[in-house]
Design a protein around this motif. Sequence first.
Motif, PDB file in Angstrom:
ATOM      1  N   GLU A 162      50.001  18.716  63.235  1.00  0.00           N
ATOM      2  CA  GLU A 162      51.020  18.160  64.153  1.00  0.00           C
ATOM      3  C   GLU A 162      51.482  19.240  65.141  1.00  0.00           C
ATOM      4  OE1 GLU A 162      52.985  14.738  61.223  1.00  0.00           O
ATOM      5  OE2 GLU A 162      53.803  16.767  61.237  1.00  0.00           O
ATOM      6  N   ARG A 163      51.609  20.456  64.648  1.00  0.00           N
ATOM      7  CA  ARG A 163      52.034  21.558  65.528  1.00  0.00           C
ATOM      8  C   ARG A 163      51.007  21.791  66.636  1.00  0.00           C
ATOM      9  NH1 ARG A 163      56.119  24.825  62.875  1.00  0.00           N
ATOM     10  NH2 ARG A 163      56.456  23.724  60.953  1.00  0.00           N
ATOM     11  N   VAL A 183      60.321  14.031  68.883  1.00  0.00           N
ATOM     12  CA  VAL A 183      60.449  13.006  67.836  1.00  0.00           C
ATOM     13  C   VAL A 183      59.445  11.881  68.103  1.00  0.00           C
ATOM     14  CG1 VAL A 183      61.999  11.258  66.845  1.00  0.00           C
ATOM     15  CG2 VAL A 183      62.859  13.561  67.348  1.00  0.00           C
ATOM     16  N   GLU A 184      59.379  11.469  69.373  1.00  0.00           N
ATOM     17  CA  GLU A 184      58.473  10.373  69.742  1.00  0.00           C
ATOM     18  C   GLU A 184      57.021  10.758  69.428  1.00  0.00           C
ATOM     19  OE1 GLU A 184      57.277   8.145  73.805  1.00  0.00           O
ATOM     20  OE2 GLU A 184      59.367   8.782  73.648  1.00  0.00           O
ATOM     21  N   LEU A 185      56.654  11.995  69.791  1.00  0.00           N
ATOM     22  CA  LEU A 185      55.283  12.436  69.547  1.00  0.00           C
ATOM     23  C   LEU A 185      54.994  12.457  68.043  1.00  0.00           C
ATOM     24  CD1 LEU A 185      52.632  13.739  70.796  1.00  0.00           C
ATOM     25  CD2 LEU A 185      53.621  15.904  70.080  1.00  0.00           C
ATOM     26  N   LEU A 186      55.919  13.029  67.264  1.00  0.00           N
ATOM     27  CA  LEU A 186      55.693  13.116  65.815  1.00  0.00           C
ATOM     28  C   LEU A 186      55.564  11.715  65.209  1.00  0.00           C
ATOM     29  CD1 LEU A 186      58.054  16.040  64.712  1.00  0.00           C
ATOM     30  CD2 LEU A 186      55.553  16.030  64.780  1.00  0.00           C
ATOM     31  N   GLU A 187      56.411  10.791  65.685  1.00  0.00           N
ATOM     32  CA  GLU A 187      56.345   9.412  65.163  1.00  0.00           C
ATOM     33  C   GLU A 187      54.979   8.806  65.463  1.00  0.00           C
ATOM     34  OE1 GLU A 187      61.071   8.211  65.147  1.00  0.00           O
ATOM     35  OE2 GLU A 187      59.760   7.406  66.739  1.00  0.00           O
ATOM     36  N   SER A 188      54.493   9.036  66.685  1.00  0.00           N
ATOM     37  CA  SER A 188      53.208   8.430  67.041  1.00  0.00           C
ATOM     38  C   SER A 188      52.075   9.082  66.219  1.00  0.00           C
ATOM     39  CB  SER A 188      52.958   8.509  68.541  1.00  0.00           C
ATOM     40  OG  SER A 188      52.555   9.804  68.866  1.00  0.00           O
ATOM     41  N   LEU A 189      52.206  10.409  65.983  1.00  0.00           N
ATOM     42  CA  LEU A 189      51.163  11.084  65.177  1.00  0.00           C
ATOM     43  C   LEU A 189      51.195  10.630  63.716  1.00  0.00           C
ATOM     44  CD1 LEU A 189      51.500  14.757  66.506  1.00  0.00           C
ATOM     45  CD2 LEU A 189      49.588  13.222  66.910  1.00  0.00           C
ATOM     46  N   ARG A 190      52.378  10.277  63.263  1.00  0.00           N
ATOM     47  CA  ARG A 190      52.518   9.947  61.836  1.00  0.00           C
ATOM     48  C   ARG A 190      52.220   8.469  61.531  1.00  0.00           C
ATOM     49  NH1 ARG A 190      57.722  13.888  60.379  1.00  0.00           N
ATOM     50  NH2 ARG A 190      56.493  15.794  60.594  1.00  0.00           N
TER      51      ARG A 190
END
Length: 438
Positions: free
Chosen positions: A411-412, A430-437
């Motif tokens: 993710e990093r 937050v948006e990016l992490l949500e989409s990655l997860r």
Amino acid sequence: MASNIKGFSKWTKEEKLKWIATTYFSDATEVVPLIKTYWNSDEDLQKLHDEFIENTITNFYLPFGVAPNFVINDRNYTLPMVIEESSVVAAASKSAKFWLERGGFKASVLDVEKIGQVHFIYKGDFKKLARFIDSIQNQFFSDTELLTQNMRKRGGGILKIELRDKTLALENYYQLHVTFDTKDSMGANFINTCLEQIAATLKEQVLVYTEFNEVERELAVVMSILSNYVPNCCVRASVSCAVADLASSEIANPEEFVAKFIQAVRIAEVEPFRAVTHNKGIMNGVDALVLATGNDFRAVEAGVHAYAARNGSYSSLSHAKVEDGIFTFWLDLPLALGTVGGLTSLHPMVKIALKLLGNPNAEDLMKIVAVAGLAQNFAALKSLTTTGIQQGHMKMHLKNILNQFKATDDERKNAVLHFEKNIVSHAAVVELLESLRK
Ligand code: MEV
């Protein structure tokens, strides 16, 4: 709610910790081990830290970073910096590199006098008081001889003891305004010990001075203490180059850059709201060095801000000009610093920081610290007047946000790539992490 407790300082560290955890935390069983992870496994080292203050329950980490490439008076330095703000070390390093290619920083100590005062109340004839103080000048010096002996061997000591009439400001208020040179120590303990002896001499001598009447003999010492305002313990740091030489990958038009940069400094000179933030940026560099070298940052902060307001209005500590095509940017700072005594010989990381700087004496440390402040100020103004501050700041802050959300290594990597082209904000991460997860 906590009840009042007695004898807390005598409890063991374990007992204090247990009490804190059970009184203030509902999850005491988790809090205690967490706090203990910050204890050092080397018991001697831990004991050393425990004993710096009273009621220590654990240690509190701050990052110790380094900023290389500082050239100060033609000598190369890597600065140790203790600070939690993500962009400060990066900004210092960038500034150092920029000026390395343009002759580096210059610094010189303007003066090294420190001040302490015995404040007292006297209800009587001023001329008589002045005669009395004159008559016991030698006594002041002989009574403090033992205390000042080592300092005098190093070339310092008490320089002057003056009577000051402060009755226009406060009824019956006078002071002994004492000037010291404390060489390589910050000198707080030395100054305070000397002042208390001077006050004792004053009290003793007042009783036997035959010219005083009964009321005058009631002269009363209120307190004896050093002043953290040190306008005559001052250092100047500067950078300078031809305007055209400021051209770089980030500065396409040096004339335009300089005009805007000087405007920004002028604004901080005349507008206190801006001056406080401008000077805060300077203190980012100053405090990081002051902390790393085990000096008293509260004393430095108090003294510096008083100095910034010395002309009646809070103003910029730095100044800039162009003369005959030469850009000069400079800063005067009052700094009472020490490289011996206090934490300097106790804290292992302070010793490392001082060694990294080549074990400077107090005057050299003043120069280095002032340069750190100027470098920081240059970096901030350069960003503010060109790209804006957030671009660099948020890039550095990205790691903190990723840590907050416990991002994985993958993710990093994704985030770093993504934010090379996109603006970093808390919401965007937050948006990016949500989409990655997903
Ligand atoms: C942030 O810690 C410091 C700055 O606000 C300083 C300034 O505005 O000059 C960037």
